[in-house]
Design a protein around this motif. Structure first.
Motif, PDB file in Angstrom:
ATOM      1  N   ALA A   1       0.874  -1.127  -0.108  1.00  0.00           N
ATOM      2  CA  ALA A   1       0.111   0.066   0.280  1.00  0.00           C
ATOM      3  C   ALA A   1       0.950   1.107  -0.006  1.00  0.00           C
ATOM      4  CB  ALA A   1      -1.012  -0.142   1.145  1.00  0.00           C
ATOM      5  N   ALA A   2       0.904   2.075  -1.018  1.00  0.00           N
ATOM      6  CA  ALA A   2       1.624   3.084  -1.092  1.00  0.00           C
ATOM      7  C   ALA A   2       1.313   4.172  -0.052  1.00  0.00           C
ATOM      8  CB  ALA A   2       1.359   3.810  -2.456  1.00  0.00           C
ATOM      9  N   SER A   3       2.368   4.864   0.312  1.00  0.00           N
ATOM     10  CA  SER A   3       2.268   5.833   1.483  1.00  0.00           C
ATOM     11  C   SER A   3       1.182   6.921   1.217  1.00  0.00           C
ATOM     12  CB  SER A   3       3.551   6.556   1.727  1.00  0.00           C
ATOM     13  OG  SER A   3       4.002   7.174   0.931  1.00  0.00           O
ATOM     14  N   GLN A   4       1.160   7.510  -0.048  1.00  0.00           N
ATOM     15  CA  GLN A   4       0.173   8.459  -0.558  1.00  0.00           C
ATOM     16  C   GLN A   4      -1.391   7.886  -0.417  1.00  0.00           C
ATOM     17  OE1 GLN A   4       2.558   7.380  -2.304  1.00  0.00           O
ATOM     18  NE2 GLN A   4       1.963   7.061  -4.400  1.00  0.00           N
ATOM     19  N   VAL A  43       4.758  -3.304   8.561  1.00  0.00           N
ATOM     20  CA  VAL A  43       3.091  -3.593   9.129  1.00  0.00           C
ATOM     21  C   VAL A  43       2.579  -3.979   7.695  1.00  0.00           C
ATOM     22  CG1 VAL A  43       1.411  -2.083  10.053  1.00  0.00           C
ATOM     23  CG2 VAL A  43       3.502  -1.649  10.663  1.00  0.00           C
ATOM     24  N   PHE A  44       1.686  -4.967   8.177  1.00  0.00           N
ATOM     25  CA  PHE A  44       0.510  -5.748   7.250  1.00  0.00           C
ATOM     26  C   PHE A  44      -0.555  -5.583   7.725  1.00  0.00           C
ATOM     27  CE2 PHE A  44       5.026  -7.235   6.650  1.00  0.00           C
ATOM     28  CZ  PHE A  44       5.011  -7.424   5.207  1.00  0.00           C
ATOM     29  N   VAL A  45      -1.526  -5.566   6.796  1.00  0.00           N
ATOM     30  CA  VAL A  45      -3.092  -5.644   7.291  1.00  0.00           C
ATOM     31  C   VAL A  45      -3.619  -6.540   6.028  1.00  0.00           C
ATOM     32  CG1 VAL A  45      -5.428  -4.535   7.437  1.00  0.00           C
ATOM     33  CG2 VAL A  45      -3.457  -3.239   8.334  1.00  0.00           C
ATOM     34  N   ASN A  46      -4.220  -7.711   6.660  1.00  0.00           N
ATOM     35  CA  ASN A  46      -4.375  -8.738   5.713  1.00  0.00           C
ATOM     36  C   ASN A  46      -3.739  -9.079   4.687  1.00  0.00           C
ATOM     37  OD1 ASN A  46      -6.950  -9.052   7.158  1.00  0.00           O
ATOM     38  ND2 ASN A  46      -8.013  -7.608   5.985  1.00  0.00           N
ATOM     39  N   GLY A  47      -2.201  -9.073   4.830  1.00  0.00           N
ATOM     40  CA  GLY A  47      -1.215  -9.335   3.811  1.00  0.00           C
ATOM     41  C   GLY A  47      -0.817  -8.119   3.023  1.00  0.00           C
ATOM     42  N   VAL A  48      -1.335  -7.131   3.224  1.00  0.00           N
ATOM     43  CA  VAL A  48      -0.848  -5.953   2.442  1.00  0.00           C
ATOM     44  C   VAL A  48      -0.021  -4.906   3.274  1.00  0.00           C
ATOM     45  CG1 VAL A  48      -1.757  -3.849   1.187  1.00  0.00           C
ATOM     46  CG2 VAL A  48      -3.044  -6.038   1.077  1.00  0.00           C
ATOM     47  N   GLN A  49       1.133  -4.630   2.751  1.00  0.00           N
ATOM     48  CA  GLN A  49       2.131  -3.824   3.686  1.00  0.00           C
ATOM     49  C   GLN A  49       1.749  -2.375   3.563  1.00  0.00           C
ATOM     50  OE1 GLN A  49       5.956  -4.606   2.451  1.00  0.00           O
ATOM     51  NE2 GLN A  49       6.861  -3.176   3.742  1.00  0.00           N
ATOM     52  N   ILE A  50       1.835  -1.750   4.595  1.00  0.00           N
ATOM     53  CA  ILE A  50       1.704  -0.215   4.744  1.00  0.00           C
ATOM     54  C   ILE A  50       3.023   0.273   5.059  1.00  0.00           C
ATOM     55  CG2 ILE A  50       0.280   1.421   6.047  1.00  0.00           C
ATOM     56  CD1 ILE A  50      -1.462  -0.771   7.044  1.00  0.00           C
ATOM     57  N   THR A  62       2.460   8.575  18.784  1.00  0.00           N
ATOM     58  CA  THR A  62       1.352   7.725  18.356  1.00  0.00           C
ATOM     59  C   THR A  62       0.640   8.389  17.265  1.00  0.00           C
ATOM     60  OG1 THR A  62       0.769   7.309  20.749  1.00  0.00           O
ATOM     61  CG2 THR A  62      -1.076   6.893  19.225  1.00  0.00           C
ATOM     62  N   ILE A  63       0.394   7.169  16.198  1.00  0.00           N
ATOM     63  CA  ILE A  63      -0.126   7.714  15.010  1.00  0.00           C
ATOM     64  C   ILE A  63      -1.451   6.838  14.800  1.00  0.00           C
ATOM     65  CG2 ILE A  63       1.953   8.179  14.071  1.00  0.00           C
ATOM     66  CD1 ILE A  63       2.030   5.598  12.410  1.00  0.00           C
ATOM     67  N   LYS A  64      -2.315   7.198  14.142  1.00  0.00           N
ATOM     68  CA  LYS A  64      -3.554   6.779  13.849  1.00  0.00           C
ATOM     69  C   LYS A  64      -3.689   6.577  12.173  1.00  0.00           C
ATOM     70  CE  LYS A  64      -7.665   9.106  13.465  1.00  0.00           C
ATOM     71  NZ  LYS A  64      -8.662   9.885  13.877  1.00  0.00           N
ATOM     72  N   VAL A  65      -3.778   5.226  11.991  1.00  0.00           N
ATOM     73  CA  VAL A  65      -3.548   4.834  10.618  1.00  0.00           C
ATOM     74  C   VAL A  65      -4.978   4.418   9.981  1.00  0.00           C
ATOM     75  CG1 VAL A  65      -2.316   3.468   8.806  1.00  0.00           C
ATOM     76  CG2 VAL A  65      -1.144   4.059  11.335  1.00  0.00           C
ATOM     77  N   ASP A  66      -5.601   5.252   8.906  1.00  0.00           N
ATOM     78  CA  ASP A  66      -6.921   4.569   8.422  1.00  0.00           C
ATOM     79  C   ASP A  66      -6.691   3.462   7.535  1.00  0.00           C
ATOM     80  OD1 ASP A  66      -8.843   4.345   6.894  1.00  0.00           O
ATOM     81  OD2 ASP A  66      -8.874   6.436   6.278  1.00  0.00           O
ATOM     82  N   ILE A  67      -7.281   2.315   7.917  1.00  0.00           N
ATOM     83  CA  ILE A  67      -7.000   1.167   7.214  1.00  0.00           C
ATOM     84  C   ILE A  67      -8.296   0.682   6.444  1.00  0.00           C
ATOM     85  CG2 ILE A  67      -5.086   0.324   8.539  1.00  0.00           C
ATOM     86  CD1 ILE A  67      -7.124  -1.443  10.070  1.00  0.00           C
ATOM     87  N   SER A  68      -9.361   1.623   6.447  1.00  0.00           N
ATOM     88  CA  SER A  68     -10.515   1.317   6.010  1.00  0.00           C
ATOM     89  C   SER A  68     -10.590   0.289   4.425  1.00  0.00           C
ATOM     90  CB  SER A  68     -11.487   2.472   5.775  1.00  0.00           C
ATOM     91  OG  SER A  68     -10.729   3.694   4.946  1.00  0.00           O
ATOM     92  N   GLY A  88     -15.662  -8.905   8.891  1.00  0.00           N
ATOM     93  CA  GLY A  88     -15.465 -10.132   9.782  1.00  0.00           C
ATOM     94  C   GLY A  88     -14.078 -10.162  10.340  1.00  0.00           C
ATOM     95  N   ASP A  89     -13.247 -11.183  10.467  1.00  0.00           N
ATOM     96  CA  ASP A  89     -11.850 -11.159  11.297  1.00  0.00           C
ATOM     97  C   ASP A  89     -10.975 -10.684  10.039  1.00  0.00           C
ATOM     98  OD1 ASP A  89     -12.838 -11.979  13.434  1.00  0.00           O
ATOM     99  OD2 ASP A  89     -12.577 -14.315  13.107  1.00  0.00           O
ATOM    100  N   ASN A  90     -10.000  -9.656  10.442  1.00  0.00           N
ATOM    101  CA  ASN A  90      -8.827  -9.284   9.715  1.00  0.00           C
ATOM    102  C   ASN A  90      -7.518  -9.524  10.621  1.00  0.00           C
ATOM    103  OD1 ASN A  90     -10.113  -7.233   7.483  1.00  0.00           O
ATOM    104  ND2 ASN A  90     -11.344  -7.567   9.338  1.00  0.00           N
ATOM    105  N   THR A  91      -6.555  -9.489   9.785  1.00  0.00           N
ATOM    106  CA  THR A  91      -5.090  -9.787  10.436  1.00  0.00           C
ATOM    107  C   THR A  91      -4.213  -8.581  10.586  1.00  0.00           C
ATOM    108  OG1 THR A  91      -5.379 -12.044  10.113  1.00  0.00           O
ATOM    109  CG2 THR A  91      -3.213 -11.113  10.631  1.00  0.00           C
ATOM    110  N   LEU A  92      -3.461  -8.165  11.485  1.00  0.00           N
ATOM    111  CA  LEU A  92      -2.710  -7.141  11.621  1.00  0.00           C
ATOM    112  C   LEU A  92      -1.388  -7.876  11.866  1.00  0.00           C
ATOM    113  CD1 LEU A  92      -1.746  -4.157  11.875  1.00  0.00           C
ATOM    114  CD2 LEU A  92      -2.303  -4.081  14.419  1.00  0.00           C
TER     115      LEU A  92
END
Length: 659
Positions: free
Chosen positions: A27-30, A89-96, A109-115, A121-125
Motif C-alpha cells: 500500500a503506497a504511502s500516499q 506492518v501488514f493488514v490482511n497481507g498488504v504492507q503499509i 502515537t499515530i492513527k492509521v486509516d485502514i478502511s 469479519g476477522d482481519n489480521t494485523l
C-alpha cells in the motif's frame, strides 16, 4: 479485549502471505491517511499493552500478529512508536508504508486509516522486523462503529423497505399505529433509519388534531426492552468485572432476602436471568385492590386469602419498601423447574445491580454504559432529565385506568407521555426499575445493540468481553428461547418477533408498549422497531382490557417486518414482494372470516388492520406502469377475500375507477 503481544527487535521476518505462497501487496504511502495523535486509547478490542518478551507461545508466528473485527470501508489502528527506526506492518497481507513516520529518537502515537484494506469479519494485523532491538510498538484497534449507507452497499435489496413503508403508512392511516421508528443496520452500515407518524394519535377526546410528528430523536418507552438494555447490560458488565457471579445466591448478595420464605434460600441470579425463579408474572405491588393469584400444590389461591383483613399485604407505592415486599412475595413453583416470564425477576436484578454497585440502576447505567457510548437519548424519567413531553411518544389514553375500568390509589388518568407506562415501575419504584422504565430512540439502541455483535465494545469503549456474551446467550436447559435474560430464536419459537429466517442464535426482546429489538450476530444484522401501539383505544373492553386497537395491526409484532428484511438479504424481486403482500392479505382475511364466523375474539380493529393490507395493494394498483394489469389483479383478489364491511365499499370505489 485482546492484549497486544509484539516482539522487540524481531530478528527474522515472518510474512504471513509469503507462507501462503503469495507475494505481499504493497500500500503506497500516499494512499494511507496517517495522523499523529496526542492520546493512545486503551479500551479497544486490542488493548494498548506492551510485553517486552517475544510472547508465551512457542509457535512464534502468532506472536507478531493480532486478529480483529472490522467491516469493509471502515477501520483504523493506533500505533505508539517507541523510538522505532524501521518495521514492517501488514493488514490482511498488504504492507503499509509508514517509513516517513518513524524516528528512533522519538516516541509518538499515530492513527492509521485502514478502511480500504479491511473486510467484513476477522482481519489480521501483522508487525515484524522492528528495529532497533530496544524499540517497542504498542497497538490499539477500536471496535467497529455504525455509519450510514445504502442497502445495496451491503448487498440488501432496498425494495423491501418500499414494501415496509407502504404497510406502515397504510396502518398509520387506518388509525392502528400512531407512529414509530425503524432502524436496520447490516455489516456496520445503517441502511434504514426512518421516523413515521405522530407522537400522540389519541387522547381522551378521540383523535388528536394538532399532531406532532415523530422524528429520529423522539424517545419511546421501551417497556420490557429495559430488561436487556439496562439490567442485563449492567449484570453482564458486573459479571465481566468479577463483581458478580451468575451462580451467586440472592440471599448472599442481599442479606435477609430469604427471611420471610426459606424457599428463597437457594434462589440464584441465574434463576432470575432465565425466568425460572418461581415468581408469578405480574404481582401488582402498586394496587391495594389487586388479588394476586398463585398456584400452591396445584390449587389456585390468592395472597389476600392469607390476610384476615383482606388487604394486599405486599402493597406499596414507596420505592424504599419494594424490596421488602418482594421478600414477602411467595414462590409459585420450585426454582429451576420451568420458565415463567416474570417482571419480578428483573425488578430484583435491578436491585441487585444497586446493591453490588452502590448506585441506583439509572445512575449506574448512565455512568457505566450510556455516557461512555455517547448516548444522549437513553434515559429513565425523561421529564426529570431535560426532555419535554412532545419529545416522547405517548402511550395509554386514560392513564392506567384502562378507560375507567381499573382503579387504585394515585392512579394516573391523563394520557401517559414522558413517564413510564408500567405500573409497578411508575408507582412502586419511582420510574426506575430493572424491568421497565428506560426510554430511548432507535439510533441509541442501535449503538448499544452493536456492542453485542462487536464482542463487547463500541469504538474505544469496552463494556464486557466475548466470553461474557457467550455465557449470556447460551440457551436455557428448560427452554431454548431463553438465554440469560435474552430471548432467543431457539427452534423458531420467537419467529413472531425475529422472523422465520432468523438463525437460532438470534437474540433480542420485545416491550408491551410496542417495541422490538433483534440482534443477529451470525449475519451482523440488527433491527430496531419502536412504536406506541398502546396510544390507541381499547379494541373491545368486553374481551380484554389489555388489547388496544394498535395491537391488531401487522407491525404491532415485528415478525413480518423482520421477515421482509431477511427477504432483502437473501434476494427478492418486485413480483415476489407483491405476491408476499397479497398472501399476507389473503391470510389475514381468512383468519378474520373464521373469527367472525366463530364469533370469537374479533374486533373492529381486526377489520381495520386487514383492510389496511388490502389498501396497500389497491394503492399499488393505482400507480401507472407496465405491470399495472398484474397489480390490479392482485388488488381484486385481496378485495374479494375481504369480509363485508363499510371499509370494503370505499376500496371498491377506488378499484372501480381503475376499470
Amino acid at each position: 479485549m485482546r492484549k497486544s503481544i509484539l516482539t522487540k527487535g524481531v530478528a527474522c521476518t515472518l510474512v504471513f502471505t509469503a507462507m501462503l505462497g503469495a507475494t505481499p501487496l504493497y500500500a503506497a504511502s500516499q494512499s494511507i491517511k496517517v495522523d499523529t495523535v496526542d492520546i493512545n486509547p486503551t479500551n479497544g478490542q486490542i488493548a494498548n499493552v506492551v510485553i517486552p518478551e517475544r510472547g508465551s507461545s512457542s509457535a512464534t508466528i502468532i506472536n507478531n500478529r493480532e486478529t480483529f473485527k472490522a467491516y469493509a470501508g471502515q477501520g483504523e489502528i493506533y500505533l505508539t512508536l517507541n523510538q522505532v527506526e524501521s518495521m514492517k506492518v501488514f493488514v490482511n497481507g498488504v504492507q503499509i508504508d509508514l517509513s516517513k513516520h518513524l524516528d528512533k529518537d522519538v516516541t509518538k502515537t499515530i492513527k492509521v486509516d485502514i478502511s480500504h484494506l479491511v473486510k467484513n469479519g476477522d482481519n489480521t494485523l501483522q508487525i515484524s522486523e522492528v528495529q532497533p532491538v530496544s524499540a517497542t510498538i504498542e497497538i490499539d484497534v477500536p471496535y467497529p462503529t455504525l455509519r450510514e449507507g445504502t442497502p445495496e452497499s451491503v448487498g440488501v435489496d432496498g425494495k423491501v423497505f418500499d414494501t415496509i413503508d407502504a404497510i406502515l403508512e397504510a396502518e398509520i392511516k387506518a388509525g392502528g399505529i400512531p407512529g414509530g421508528q425503524l432502524l436496520v443496520a447490516k455489516d456496520g452500515v445503517i441502511i434504514k433509519d426512518t421516523a413515521y407518524g405522530t407522537v400522540k394519535a389519541y387522547d381522551q377526546n378521540g383523535k388528536v388534531k394538532d399532531k406532532v410528528a415523530v422524528t429520529t430523536d423522539t424517545l419511546y418507552d421501551l417497556a420490557s426492552n429495559t430488561k436487556m438494555y439496562a439490567a442485563n447490560y449492567a449484570i453482564q458488565r458486573l459479571v465481566y468485572e468479577g463483581k458478580l457471579n451468575i451462580g451467586d445466591k440472592i440471599a448472599t448478595v442481599i442479606p435477609g432476602f430469604d427471611a420471610f420464605d426459606k424457599d428463597k434460600t437457594q434462589l440464584t441470579i441465574k434463576h432470575l436471568l432465565t425466568h425460572t425463579g418461581g415468581f408469578i408474572p405480574d404481582p401488582q405491588y402498586h394496587n391495594e385492590n389487586y388479588l394476586h393469584p398463585i398456584q400452591v400444590q396445584g390449587e389456585t389461591i390468592n395472597l389476600l386469602d392469607k390476610n384476615e383483613d383482606k388487604i394486599n399485604d405486599v402493597y406499596t407505592q414507596d420505592a424504599n419498601q419494594i424490596l421488602e415486599m418482594i421478600k414477602k412475595t411467595p414462590l409459585e413453583y420450585t426454582p429451576g423447574t420451568k420458565n415463567v416470564y416474570s417482571d419480578v425477576d428483573y425488578m430484583l436484578l435491578g436491585l441487585i445491580v444497586e446493591e453490588v454497585s452502590g448506585q441506583s440502576i439509572d445512575t449506574y447505567c448512565q455512568e457505566q454504559l450510556y455516557k461512555p457510548l455517547g448516548l444522549i437519548h437513553t434515559v429513565f424519567n425523561p421529564l426529570q432529565n431535560g426532555f419535554e413531553k412532545e419529545q416522547t411518544a405517548a402511550t395509554e389514553l386514560f392513564g392506567n385506568t384502562r378507560e375507567g375500568h381499573i382503579q387504585f390509589s394515585n392512579i394516573r388518568t391523563e394520557v401517559v407521555q414522558g413517564e413510564v407506562h408500567d405500573e409497578k415501575a411508575f408507582y412502586a419504584m419511582g420510574g426506575i426499575s430493572g424491568h421497565a422504565g428506560l426510554f430511548s430512540n432507535a439510533r441509541d439502541l442501535a449503538v448499544i445493540m452493536q456492542v453485542m455483535i462487536n464482542g463487547g465494545g463500541y469504538g474505544q469503549v469496552m463494556l464486557f468481553d466475548q466470553k461474557t456474551i457467550d455465557t449470556f446467550t447460551t440457551p436455557s436447559a428448560t427452554n431454548d428461547t431463553y438465554g440469560l435474560g435474552w430471548r432467543r430464536q431457539g427452534n423458531g419459537g420467537y419467529a413472531w418477533s425475529f422472523g422465520e429466517q432468523a438463525p437460532d442464535a438470534t437474540i433480542g426482546h420485545t416491550g408491551w408498549t410496542g417495541t422490538a429489538t433483534s440482534i443477529d450476530m451470525k449475519n451482523d444484522l440488527l433491527i430496531v422497531w419502536l412504536s406506541n401501539t398502546k396510544n390507541t383505544p381499547i379494541a373491545d373492553t368486553n374481551k380484554s382490557l389489555n388489547r388496544m386497537e394498535g395491537d391488531a395491526f401487522q407491525f404491532d409484532a415485528a415478525g413480518t417486518l423482520s421477515t421482509l428484511v431477511y427477504e432483502g438479504i437473501v434476494g427478492t424481486t418486485e413480483e415476489a414482494l407483491a405476491e408476499s403482500l397479497l398472501q399476507m392479505s389473503l391470510d389475514r382475511s381468512s383468519m378474520l372470516g373464521e373469527a367472525i364466523e366463530a364469533n370469537s375474539n374479533c374486533t373492529e380493529a381486526d377489520y381495520k388492520a386487514t383492510a389496511a393490507l388490502v389498501d396497500v395493494l389497491v394503492t399499488q394498483a393505482e400507480a401507472s406502469g407496465k405491470d399495472q394489469k398484474e397489480r390490479k389483479e392482485r388488488a381484486e383478489k385481496a378485495y374479494d377475500a375481504l369480509p363485508e364491511h363499510e371499509l370494503k365499499i370505499q376500496l371498491r370505489k377506488r378499484l372501480d375507477k381503475l376499470k
